[in-house]
Scaffold this active site. Sequence first.
Site, PDB file in Angstrom:
ATOM      1  N   CYS A 123       0.810  -1.220   0.000  1.00 46.49           N
ATOM      2  CA  CYS A 123       0.000   0.000   0.000  1.00 46.49           C
ATOM      3  C   CYS A 123       0.842   1.268   0.000  1.00 46.49           C
ATOM      4  O   CYS A 123       0.320   2.364  -0.193  1.00 46.49           O
ATOM      5  CB  CYS A 123      -0.939   0.008   1.200  1.00 46.49           C
ATOM      6  N   HIS A 263      -2.873   7.243   2.591  1.00 47.10           N
ATOM      7  CA  HIS A 263      -3.332   5.969   2.023  1.00 47.10           C
ATOM      8  C   HIS A 263      -4.695   5.655   2.634  1.00 47.10           C
ATOM      9  O   HIS A 263      -4.872   5.712   3.846  1.00 47.10           O
ATOM     10  CB  HIS A 263      -2.330   4.859   2.360  1.00 47.10           C
ATOM     11  N   ASN A 293      -9.956   0.010   0.353  1.00 44.94           N
ATOM     12  CA  ASN A 293      -8.493   0.087   0.309  1.00 44.94           C
ATOM     13  C   ASN A 293      -8.023  -0.449  -1.045  1.00 44.94           C
ATOM     14  O   ASN A 293      -8.114  -1.649  -1.302  1.00 44.94           O
ATOM     15  CB  ASN A 293      -7.934  -0.750   1.467  1.00 44.94           C
TER      16      ASN A 293
HETATM   17  N1  ACO Z   1     -18.277  -8.453   9.764  1.00 44.76           N
HETATM   18  C1  ACO Z   1     -18.688  -8.798  11.003  1.00 44.76           C
HETATM   19  N2  ACO Z   1     -17.849  -9.182  11.978  1.00 44.76           N
HETATM   20  C2  ACO Z   1     -16.541  -9.208  11.676  1.00 44.76           C
HETATM   21  C3  ACO Z   1     -16.039  -8.877  10.416  1.00 44.76           C
HETATM   22  C4  ACO Z   1     -16.981  -8.495   9.430  1.00 44.76           C
HETATM   23  N3  ACO Z   1     -16.601  -8.141   8.187  1.00 44.76           N
HETATM   24  N4  ACO Z   1     -14.710  -8.997  10.427  1.00 44.76           N
HETATM   25  C5  ACO Z   1     -14.363  -9.392  11.646  1.00 44.76           C
HETATM   26  N5  ACO Z   1     -15.466  -9.529  12.416  1.00 44.76           N
HETATM   27  C6  ACO Z   1     -15.563  -9.953  13.801  1.00 44.76           C
HETATM   28  C7  ACO Z   1     -14.356 -10.742  14.240  1.00 44.76           C
HETATM   29  O1  ACO Z   1     -14.481 -12.079  13.875  1.00 44.76           O
HETATM   30  C8  ACO Z   1     -14.421 -10.533  15.733  1.00 44.76           C
HETATM   31  O2  ACO Z   1     -15.347 -11.426  16.251  1.00 44.76           O
HETATM   32  P1  ACO Z   1     -15.059 -12.195  17.643  1.00 44.76           P
HETATM   33  O3  ACO Z   1     -14.909 -11.098  18.664  1.00 44.76           O
HETATM   34  O4  ACO Z   1     -16.270 -13.024  17.798  1.00 44.76           O
HETATM   35  O5  ACO Z   1     -13.800 -12.951  17.387  1.00 44.76           O
HETATM   36  C9  ACO Z   1     -15.002  -9.133  15.879  1.00 44.76           C
HETATM   37  O6  ACO Z   1     -15.607  -8.813  14.624  1.00 44.76           O
HETATM   38  C10 ACO Z   1     -13.989  -8.076  16.226  1.00 44.76           C
HETATM   39  O7  ACO Z   1     -12.907  -8.219  15.373  1.00 44.76           O
HETATM   40  P2  ACO Z   1     -11.637  -7.350  15.577  1.00 44.76           P
HETATM   41  O8  ACO Z   1     -10.539  -7.899  14.725  1.00 44.76           O
HETATM   42  O9  ACO Z   1     -11.395  -7.131  17.027  1.00 44.76           O
HETATM   43  O10 ACO Z   1     -12.130  -5.988  14.977  1.00 44.76           O
HETATM   44  P3  ACO Z   1     -11.332  -4.643  14.935  1.00 44.76           P
HETATM   45  O11 ACO Z   1     -12.016  -3.637  15.736  1.00 44.76           O
HETATM   46  O12 ACO Z   1      -9.867  -4.819  15.132  1.00 44.76           O
HETATM   47  O13 ACO Z   1     -11.554  -4.223  13.420  1.00 44.76           O
HETATM   48  C11 ACO Z   1     -10.381  -4.187  11.344  1.00 44.76           C
HETATM   49  C12 ACO Z   1     -11.066  -5.039  12.385  1.00 44.76           C
HETATM   50  C13 ACO Z   1     -11.410  -3.266  10.699  1.00 44.76           C
HETATM   51  C14 ACO Z   1      -9.815  -5.111  10.273  1.00 44.76           C
HETATM   52  C15 ACO Z   1      -9.294  -3.353  12.038  1.00 44.76           C
HETATM   53  O14 ACO Z   1      -8.440  -4.175  12.779  1.00 44.76           O
HETATM   54  C16 ACO Z   1      -8.487  -2.586  11.062  1.00 44.76           C
HETATM   55  O15 ACO Z   1      -8.960  -1.650  10.475  1.00 44.76           O
HETATM   56  N6  ACO Z   1      -7.198  -2.945  10.879  1.00 44.76           N
HETATM   57  C17 ACO Z   1      -6.357  -2.344   9.902  1.00 44.76           C
HETATM   58  C18 ACO Z   1      -6.602  -3.078   8.651  1.00 44.76           C
HETATM   59  C19 ACO Z   1      -6.092  -2.350   7.485  1.00 44.76           C
HETATM   60  O16 ACO Z   1      -6.488  -1.246   7.196  1.00 44.76           O
HETATM   61  N7  ACO Z   1      -5.237  -3.032   6.762  1.00 44.76           N
HETATM   62  C20 ACO Z   1      -4.688  -2.565   5.622  1.00 44.76           C
HETATM   63  C21 ACO Z   1      -3.703  -1.465   5.956  1.00 44.76           C
HETATM   64  S1  ACO Z   1      -2.202  -1.769   5.349  1.00 44.76           S
HETATM   65  C22 ACO Z   1      -2.525  -1.859   3.802  1.00 44.76           C
HETATM   66  O17 ACO Z   1      -3.279  -1.062   3.319  1.00 44.76           O
HETATM   67  C23 ACO Z   1      -1.895  -2.944   3.046  1.00 44.76           C
END
Ligand code: ACO
Length: 336
Positions: A123, A263, A293
């Site tokens: 990214c 980004h 993204n």
């Molecule tokens: N829909 C519903 N529930 C979901 C989903 C979904 N799409 N995805 C995950 N969950 C659930 C999980 O299974 C988890 O359930 P559990 O508690 O029963 O295990 C719950 O939601 C919470 O999951 P978390 O991982 O704690 O959620 P979090 O608040 O961390 O949000 C997210 C997840 C959005 C992916 C966040 O961590 C994030 O934004 N991370 C950065 C990701 C990113 O932007 N990556 C790319 C950047 S680098 C690049 O661009 C290459």
Amino acid sequence: MNHPRIQRAPLRTASIVGLGSYVPERVMTNADLERMVETSDEWITTRTGIRERRIAGASETTSDMALEAARRAMTAAGVTAGDIDLIIVATITPDMPFPSTACLVQQKLGADRAVAFDIEAACSGFVYALDIGARFVEAGAHETVLIIGAEKMSSVVDWTDRNTCVLFGDGAGAAVLKHRPGARGLLTASLGSDGSKAGLLELPGGGSACPATAESVAGRRHFLRMDGKETFKNAVQAMVSASNEVLERCGLSIDQIRCVIPHQANQRILSAVGERLGATAEQVFVNVDRYGNTSAASVGIAMDEAVREGRIRRGDLVLLVVFGAGLTWGAAVLEW
Ligand code: ACO
């Protein structure tokens, strides 16, 4: 984390003289995803800010999208294929492992004189390509450089994994770099990497470590995997420190920046970075709600839209800041 680097003081400056972007026609909404995995529009919008993303057609490749963005950037810059000396494509979803997507774009454009190669910084790719391309212009090695960030993320997303499939989209952004007499152009750029955290965000299959086999396919090793929480923390920290570093180098405060183009990973990362930099919501450009993204394409698409919407005008100072797998990160300050 970054090593101090010398402030740019080139004999020739490098400016972006034209921008262009392309996104596929097909819109995939959160409601569409609700029908594919166990998720909800409410979960996706509150956690990521993403409402919809664009998905390329089955036969539409990364080089096709790169080509369209490139043509638009070249039209904006007033240059023809024969003027292009160098093509750099940043992508983690090349048409194929080799030849490079840049060579495929060269052929499609008919840019016969150009040297062409890909870079891979996930990214962070657009700012990496900008820094590399600008150095060729500054050194006088090339007159007209085309940089492109292009991704078909839909081809590497596991559409059964709700943790990742809601986050990404397809598209391309391009810029033409040249020396513009009298303009300061790119003032400074800072790139960083940390391979010790390579496992946070990876696509493990298909390379020499795990060549494609029936087992690797069955094990879903050809799809991207991510530790979302750790990625989130590292992204905010690295984007803030890279931004502060380039601002300091230029002796600028955040209020002197007209537009911050981060980004477009997700809204919560954008808000956290903006807040920690002391930027207002108006300063920080956001289109993650419409495209998700798009990895290396995101900054090019966002900057093109910001210019077309009048959010950036000639002479304005712009801060670009990126983060991605590797880990990689980077920031740049430029005068538009
Ligand atoms: N829909 C519903 N529930 C979901 C989903 C979904 N799409 N995805 C995950 N969950 C659930 C999980 O299974 C988890 O359930 P559990 O508690 O029963 O295990 C719950 O939601 C919470 O999951 P978390 O991982 O704690 O959620 P979090 O608040 O961390 O949000 C997210 C997840 C959005 C992916 C966040 O961590 C994030 O934004 N991370 C950065 C990701 C990113 O932007 N990556 C790319 C950047 S680098 C690049 O661009 C290459």
